[in-house]
Enzyme design. Structure first.
Site, PDB file in Angstrom:
ATOM      1  CB  SER A  18      19.261  35.809  36.351  1.00 58.38           C
ATOM      2  OG  SER A  18      20.441  35.907  37.138  1.00 58.38           O
ATOM      3  CG  ASN A 105      21.692  41.527  47.960  1.00 57.00           C
ATOM      4  OD1 ASN A 105      21.638  40.610  47.137  1.00 57.00           O
ATOM      5  ND2 ASN A 105      21.272  41.382  49.209  1.00 57.00           N
ATOM      6  CB  THR A 150      -9.257  68.617  15.627  1.00 48.60           C
ATOM      7  OG1 THR A 150     -10.448  69.059  14.990  1.00 48.60           O
ATOM      8  CG2 THR A 150      -8.282  69.790  15.732  1.00 48.60           C
ATOM      9  CG  HIS A 151     -12.433  65.553  16.669  1.00 44.23           C
ATOM     10  ND1 HIS A 151     -12.926  65.028  17.837  1.00 44.23           N
ATOM     11  CD2 HIS A 151     -12.238  66.867  16.909  1.00 44.23           C
ATOM     12  CE1 HIS A 151     -13.040  65.982  18.745  1.00 44.23           C
ATOM     13  NE2 HIS A 151     -12.629  67.115  18.205  1.00 44.23           N
ATOM     14  CB  SER A 272       0.981  41.619  -0.865  1.00 40.89           C
ATOM     15  OG  SER A 272       0.202  40.454  -1.016  1.00 40.89           O
ATOM     16  CE  LYS A 278      -1.698  45.924   0.141  1.00 39.43           C
ATOM     17  NZ  LYS A 278      -2.203  45.492   1.430  1.00 39.43           N
ATOM     18  CG  ASN A 280       1.805  45.963   2.396  1.00 38.65           C
ATOM     19  OD1 ASN A 280       0.853  46.513   1.847  1.00 38.65           O
ATOM     20  ND2 ASN A 280       2.027  44.662   2.304  1.00 38.65           N
ATOM     21  CD  GLU A 285       1.516  48.073   8.214  1.00 42.50           C
ATOM     22  OE1 GLU A 285       2.278  47.851   7.260  1.00 42.50           O
ATOM     23  OE2 GLU A 285       0.536  47.374   8.483  1.00 42.50           O
ATOM     24  CE1 TYR A 312      18.379  41.427  44.623  1.00 43.85           C
ATOM     25  CE2 TYR A 312      18.007  39.442  45.900  1.00 43.85           C
ATOM     26  CZ  TYR A 312      18.188  40.064  44.683  1.00 43.85           C
ATOM     27  OH  TYR A 312      18.179  39.322  43.532  1.00 43.85           O
ATOM     28  CD  GLN A 317      17.385  36.349  39.101  1.00 44.21           C
ATOM     29  OE1 GLN A 317      18.403  36.304  39.775  1.00 44.21           O
ATOM     30  NE2 GLN A 317      16.724  35.254  38.753  1.00 44.21           N
ATOM     31  CE  LYS A 320      19.671  41.463  37.095  1.00 44.38           C
ATOM     32  NZ  LYS A 320      18.526  41.649  37.987  1.00 44.38           N
TER      33      LYS A 320
END
Ligand code: ARG
Length: 468
Positions: A18, A105, A150-151, A272, A278, A280, A285, A312, A317, A320
């Site tokens: 690890s 441990n 809403t919606h 772009s 453009k 962006n 995003e 343990y 492990q 992490k």
């Protein structure tokens, strides 16, 4: 000497090792080891000379780690073994005494708890800054009308300040969730040994105090198997990332030509490679896109932990990489959100034009009927009829004639029914701003209520900065 008759297969090592990811625990492991060694000396388990050598050696290891000079050897399975190996190289036999009354441990559980604590504090700090940025933004756009949705359909107008402040409260709850993570790391695992405790009467409270833990875990079996605090962090992080995703998504939508409500600063946008015109909103995003990754880390760790027998297991492990990736993702996203929001430019006239549509005032017309004694449900139906009539003729509600009103909604007629201006109250309600200022209930969008809200928010922020 070793219990084994053959050396480890490289394939097994690749799976088992690890160190490639847990080396970032080194600062916590060093701090922990110093506290542990001090405890061993105080308890008469090692000598003062041993302690001195261990402390000196660990400081040297720390300097190597901080200076990026620590050399990881192929045999170093994890950060704990690497540091102990290097310490022993530097100071000799005293280094080999450090692991007395300790197992990897309880050691790893302690390191991870320390990391969760440090990064919960970091997340809280970033969240407080983000909340401060939102309050400032709201104050600068206090009375800018915009459509509330809403919606994703225009529903009722609100002030931009009120809309922005919605995120303040979401992030405040995130901050409280990270507070909970701090509570979840209060109990020191170290001293639990491999699982059953250790063969010395160690002073665990001393170690807890040295390392800033509030107390000690009461059950050694629980201590070495507990990863709840990692789940808690991941859960807080996932919810926080989801909130940033919602914010990012809104900014993406609002930056479109179709909405034109806002524009992100150039330093948070890209062009772009093909289309020169453009701009962006990539940062927004990516805030939108990162959330499922963090939620995935949480789901993965639940998968790792579910069904695990005590105590343990090497499975642990796997906590992490999930944790570290969530930490990095959330901290980066929070830092970006703070800067991106601070530099955003809103377009007052586009927001106002979208809010000027009268249809969102339909609820207010219904409430006018309610004040005349009509049950809300009936009023709702009557106003729906007015909306349909207006839409069919391509008119605004205020362009409906008195004759039409008299036919479709006679109850809208003013009480003091003089022939002229008989529907005056109706036309009055449809004047802009009156819809916004009619939302006088606590937590509503009228200016006095938004000001109340901002005052509470300012107060909370002051409280937060007092405490740090
Ligand atoms: N690298 C291990 C982990 O992250 C440390 C604990 C190893 N303990 C053991 N009994 N093999 O969980």
């Amino acid at each position: 000497m070793s219990r084994f008759s053959e050396s480890q297969d490289p394939l097994f090592q690749a799976l088992n090792s690890s160190i490639s990811f847990d080396f970032r625990l080194a600062p916590y492991d060093l701090e922990q080891s110093i506290a542990h060694a001090r405890m061993l000396a105080r308890s008469g388990i090692i000598t003062g000379d041993d302690l001195e050598a261990i402390e000196r050696g660990l400081e040297e290891v720390r300097a190597e780690v901080e200076g990026d000079r620590f050399e990881i050897l192929p045999a170093d399975e994890d950060v704990h073994m690497a540091i102990e190996r290097r310490l022993t190289e530097i100071v000799g036999e005293p280094g080999a005494r450090l692991h007395t009354a300790r197992s990897r441990n309880d050691q790893v559980a302690t390191d991870v708890a320390m990391l969760v604590r440090a990064h919960s504090l970091q997340a809280k700090d970033l969240l407080a800054r983000l909340m401060g940025t939102i309050v400032e933004l709201a104050e600068r756009h206090l009375d800018w009308p915009m459509p509330g949705y809403t919606h994703l359909q225009r529903a009722q107008p609100v002030y931009l300040s009120h809309h922005l402040m919605a995120y303040f409260w979401k992030f405040r709850r995130d901050l409280q969730r990270f507070n909970f993570c701090l509570n979840a790391t209060e109990d020191l695992p170290l001293g639990a040994g491999a699982l059953a405790g250790v063969n010395y009467d160690t002073s665990r409270m001393f170690v807890a105090q040295e390392l800033g833990f509030g107390g000690i875990s009461e059950n050694s079996i629980d201590a070495v198997s507990n990863r709840d605090f990692v789940l808690d962090y991941l859960s807080a992080a996932a919810t926080c990332a989801t909130h940033m995703s919602q914010l990012g998504a809104e900014i993406v939508t609002w930056s479109s030509e179709e909405f034109g409500f806002c524009e992100v600063a150039d330093r948070f946008a890209s062009g772009s490679s093909l289309m020169p015109q453009k701009k962006n909103p990539d940062a927004a995003e990516l805030l939108r896109a990162k959330a499922p990754r963090v939620a995935g880390r949480l789901a993965t760790l639940h998968g790792v932990l579910h069904g695990l027998p005590l105590t343990y297991n090497k499975d642990l492990q796997e906590d992490k990489e999930q944790l570290f990736d969530a930490v990095d993702t959330v901290e980066l996203c929070l830092s970006v959100a703070i800067e991106m929001l601070a530099g955003i430019a809103f377009n007052r006239s586009r927001l106002a034009a979208a809010a000027a549509d009268e249809l969102p005032a339909a609820t207010d017309v219904a409430d006018l009927l309610v004040r005349r004694g009509v049950p809300f449900r009936t009023a709702h139906g009557t106003v729906a009829g007015l909306v349909r009539a207006a839409l069919e003729q391509g008119k605004q509600l205020s362009e409906l004639t008195e004759a039409e009103l008299a036919e479709l909604a006679p109850k809208l007629r003013d009480d003091s029914a003089a022939a002229e201006g008989a529907f005056q109250a109706f036309y009055e309600v449809l004047k802009k701003d009156s819809w916004l200022e009619s939302k006088v209930s606590s937590g509503g969008t009228s200016l006095p209520r938004v000001r109340d809200q901002l005052a509470v928010a300012r107060h909370l922020l002051e409280d937060l900065s007092d405490r740090t």
